[in-house]
Design a protein around this motif. Structure first.
Motif, mmCIF file in Angstrom:
data_model
loop_
_atom_site.group_PDB
_atom_site.id
_atom_site.type_symbol
_atom_site.label_atom_id
_atom_site.label_comp_id
_atom_site.label_asym_id
_atom_site.label_seq_id
_atom_site.Cartn_x
_atom_site.Cartn_y
_atom_site.Cartn_z
ATOM 1 N N MET A 65 3.296 81.928 45.312
ATOM 2 C CA MET A 65 2.556 82.509 44.191
ATOM 3 C C MET A 65 3.370 83.610 43.516
ATOM 4 O O MET A 65 3.392 83.727 42.285
ATOM 5 C CB MET A 65 1.211 83.066 44.672
ATOM 6 C CG MET A 65 0.156 82.017 44.938
ATOM 7 S SD MET A 65 -1.455 82.757 45.278
ATOM 8 C CE MET A 65 -2.467 81.297 45.513
ATOM 9 N N LEU A 66 4.052 84.408 44.327
ATOM 10 C CA LEU A 66 4.875 85.499 43.791
ATOM 11 C C LEU A 66 6.036 84.940 42.971
ATOM 12 O O LEU A 66 6.367 85.460 41.893
ATOM 13 C CB LEU A 66 5.410 86.363 44.940
ATOM 14 C CG LEU A 66 5.916 87.758 44.563
ATOM 15 C CD1 LEU A 66 4.764 88.603 44.037
ATOM 16 C CD2 LEU A 66 6.552 88.433 45.765
ATOM 17 N N LEU A 67 6.657 83.873 43.466
ATOM 18 C CA LEU A 67 7.744 83.247 42.723
ATOM 19 C C LEU A 67 7.216 82.609 41.436
ATOM 20 O O LEU A 67 7.913 82.576 40.417
ATOM 21 C CB LEU A 67 8.437 82.193 43.592
ATOM 22 C CG LEU A 67 9.189 82.748 44.810
ATOM 23 C CD1 LEU A 67 9.731 81.616 45.676
ATOM 24 C CD2 LEU A 67 10.318 83.680 44.390
ATOM 25 N N GLY A 68 5.967 82.107 41.473
ATOM 26 C CA GLY A 68 5.337 81.600 40.255
ATOM 27 C C GLY A 68 5.094 82.708 39.251
ATOM 28 O O GLY A 68 5.222 82.507 38.032
ATOM 29 N N LEU A 69 4.754 83.901 39.751
ATOM 30 C CA LEU A 69 4.567 85.057 38.877
ATOM 31 C C LEU A 69 5.879 85.511 38.244
ATOM 32 O O LEU A 69 5.911 85.994 37.114
ATOM 33 C CB LEU A 69 3.965 86.230 39.676
ATOM 34 C CG LEU A 69 2.467 86.201 39.980
ATOM 35 C CD1 LEU A 69 2.112 87.294 40.974
ATOM 36 C CD2 LEU A 69 1.669 86.392 38.697
ATOM 37 N N LEU A 70 6.969 85.366 39.005
ATOM 38 C CA LEU A 70 8.262 85.884 38.560
ATOM 39 C C LEU A 70 8.824 85.107 37.374
ATOM 40 O O LEU A 70 9.577 85.651 36.573
ATOM 41 C CB LEU A 70 9.264 85.849 39.728
ATOM 42 C CG LEU A 70 10.619 86.530 39.511
ATOM 43 C CD1 LEU A 70 10.435 88.019 39.238
ATOM 44 C CD2 LEU A 70 11.526 86.320 40.721
ATOM 45 N N ALA B 167 11.580 77.200 48.276
ATOM 46 C CA ALA B 167 11.647 78.643 48.039
ATOM 47 C C ALA B 167 13.063 79.192 48.126
ATOM 48 O O ALA B 167 13.427 80.117 47.386
ATOM 49 C CB ALA B 167 10.755 79.367 49.048
ATOM 50 N N VAL B 168 13.879 78.656 49.046
ATOM 51 C CA VAL B 168 15.218 79.214 49.259
ATOM 52 C C VAL B 168 16.048 79.233 47.979
ATOM 53 O O VAL B 168 16.621 80.281 47.621
ATOM 54 C CB VAL B 168 15.959 78.461 50.393
ATOM 55 C CG1 VAL B 168 17.418 78.901 50.478
ATOM 56 C CG2 VAL B 168 15.275 78.722 51.722
ATOM 57 N N PRO B 169 16.166 78.126 47.226
ATOM 58 C CA PRO B 169 16.930 78.196 45.985
ATOM 59 C C PRO B 169 16.391 79.229 44.988
ATOM 60 O O PRO B 169 17.171 79.902 44.306
ATOM 61 C CB PRO B 169 16.798 76.772 45.417
ATOM 62 C CG PRO B 169 16.570 75.912 46.603
ATOM 63 C CD PRO B 169 15.733 76.748 47.515
ATOM 64 N N ILE B 170 15.048 79.352 44.903
ATOM 65 C CA ILE B 170 14.482 80.330 43.962
ATOM 66 C C ILE B 170 14.815 81.752 44.408
ATOM 67 O O ILE B 170 15.184 82.606 43.596
ATOM 68 C CB ILE B 170 12.952 80.148 43.835
ATOM 69 C CG1 ILE B 170 12.626 78.737 43.347
ATOM 70 C CG2 ILE B 170 12.372 81.172 42.863
ATOM 71 C CD1 ILE B 170 11.142 78.422 43.277
#
Length: 501
Positions: free
Chosen positions: A284-289, A345-348
């Motif tokens: 979710m945090l990576l989606g926010l970013l 997630a790792v690549p992001i």
């Protein structure tokens, strides 16, 4: 009105509830849950409903790394060494040579598609070069893919993150340094992997001994104690400039496969729940970013889609087929492993490293990497089971206990309830309880058969796939495990040898 603590707690609670409910929809839709977690993050972000504005790459990187530590630890705990041992060589080959080959092929494509320098192309290739442990563990959980293939994918994803991190940092250093030393980088690679492996073994052994010998007042403290060792393992190893992620995975393998581990099920269940919570938070945090108005432009989508196709159809299969030469994998197994190389997630998280280093094209890299991850998880993640069935690579349905028999804290009473699944080849399969020579201080509390609770009596016959809940003292635990794990073939061989003698 400013943001109050109550508002933050309410928002966190609602996001967790949405995340948990999302997993139910993901199984029905056939879409990996992590894609929906990202979608929720993008929805509540500034380009969506505008509930949260978040653009702090440093905080996202910190939370992402902590989440990866916990996810890798939980994945290592659940991985059976008896299964992984047979695929250690191919998994390591995929995690090293495979990542290098994938990085190289994608680098050439990135150089041409993104119009960047060769070093920047290799940086992009390194960022997307590894499969993702969080994505692989989440997608494979509960699937009936053949054990050897599942173990290969899990072991590869658990060990190739360190390689991707090393390559990403190395190429950033090549871009920033005036006179980079290749020899120092090669030496750094062996230091990171060697020391990471060594410290993983050391901390894993220390944690196992500590968990088994310390007597805590509450059984609920043992999972916290184990998790603390995971964080300690990562931090100490990382402070020594070695691979903390590799150390955590190795330590978890040792802890999870230790015989007579105290409160094994409590430790496993706690970390499974905590890993899910960190997955929800991280994605979710990576989606926010990410900002959808920057992501879903024609330029980013076209470049991202082209690089995704090259990664999925060319780079990954080439890496798999070359890495597994001479390792006795059939063509259809290699095809499946090629398709199952999920990015997550790792690549992001790795894509935030160039942003924090202030590199040119870092925002472009982040957006394109994000799109590549979305296409990988959406297309590959949702079709893994279909491909396994299509290629005839599914095994027997996995028996997983969805039941829990809670035990009030027994503190220092030196006893615990443990769970066993009766194997069809076990000597106790088909036997009545009063005919089984159980060790002293052992009591069968309950049997779950076809989702029904059976109250055990002396005349109860055990059947294959029965789930047993057994109360045992710690001193009888090893003997009980040996009895339940004993196979009929072993007993037959023993009788034959006695006859010959």
């Amino acid at each position: 009105m400013g943001i109050t603590p109550e508002y933050i707690v309410l928002l966190g609670a609602l996001l967790l509830i949405v995340g948990v409910v999302t997993t139910k929809f993901s199984s029905r839709l056939g879409v990996p849950a992590l894609v929906l977690f990202i979608a929720v993050g993008m929805l509540i972000g500034s380009d969506g409903l505008g509930i949260i504005y978040f653009d702090n790459a440093k905080v996202a990187q910190l939370i992402g790394i902590v989440a990866l530590v916990i996810i890798l630890f939980e994945g290592g705990l659940q991985t059976k060494w008896s299964t992984v041992k047979s695929v250690a060589v191919p998994s390591l080959s995929l995690a090293t040579l495979g990542v290098l080959l994938t990085t190289s092929v994608v680098a050439v494509a990135a150089k041409l598609v993104l119009d960047v320098s060769w070093v920047e192309g290799f940086l992009f290739g390194a960022i997307v070069g590894s499969t993702d442990a969080a994505a692989v563990f989440a997608v494979l959980k509960g699937q009936n893919i053949k054990a050897r293939l599942g173990a290969t994918l899990e072991a590869e994803s658990g060990t190739n993150d360190p390689m991707a991190v090393f390559l990403t940092l190395a190429f950033i250093q090549l871009i920033l340094a005036d006179q980079p030393s290749i020899f120092l980088m090669v030496g750094s690679f062996f230091w990171q992997m060697g020391v990471g492996l060594l410290l993983g073994l050391v901390f894993g052994k220390m944690a196992t001994i500590a968990i088994n010998h310390i007597k805590l007042d509450s059984s609920g403290l043992y999972p916290v104690f184990a998790l603390a060792f995971a964080l300690l393992t990562y931090s100490v190893t990382a402070l020594l400039d070695a691979s903390g992620l590799l150390a955590v995975y190795v330590a978890a393998l040792l802890i999870g496969n230790a015989e007579d581990l105290t409160y094994r099920q409590s430790i496993f269940r706690f970390n499974e729940g905590f890993a899910w919570m960190m997955q929800i938070l991280m994605f979710m945090l990576l989606g926010l970013l990410v900002f959808p108005h920057q992501l879903f432009t024609l330029s980013v989508m076209a470049k991202g889609l082209l690089l995704s196709i090259i990664l999925i159809i060319v780079a990954r299969p080439l890496a798999v087929f070359i890495s597994l030469i001479g390792l006795k994998y059939k063509i259809k197994e290699k095809i499946f492993l090629s398709w199952a190389g999920l990015r997550g997630a790792v690549p992001i998280v790795l894509a935030t490293f160039p942003m924090l280093a202030g590199l040119p094209n870092s925002q472009l890299f982040f957006n394109v990497v994000f799109f590549v991850v979305l296409t990988s998880t959406l297309i590959q993640g949702s079709t893994i089971s279909y491909f396994a069935r299509l290629l005839g690579l599914t095994g027997k349905r996995k028996i997983q206990s969805s039941h829990s028999l809670e035990l009030v804290s027994i503190g220092k009473s030196d006893a615990e309830i443990i769970e066993f699944v009766v194997d069809e080849k076990s000597v106790i399969n088909g036997m009545k309880l009063n005919n089984i020579k159980f060790p002293d201080k052992v009591l069968i509390n309950a049997i779950i058969r076809h989702d029904e609770l059976i109250t055990p009596t002396g005349n109860t016959e055990l059947l294959s796939n029965d789930i047993l809940y057994v109360l045992t003292s710690r001193e009888s635990k090893r003997e009980l495990k040996e009895l339940i794990d004993e196979k009929k073939e072993d007993q037959h061989l023993e009788k034959v040898s006695e006859t010959i003698i």
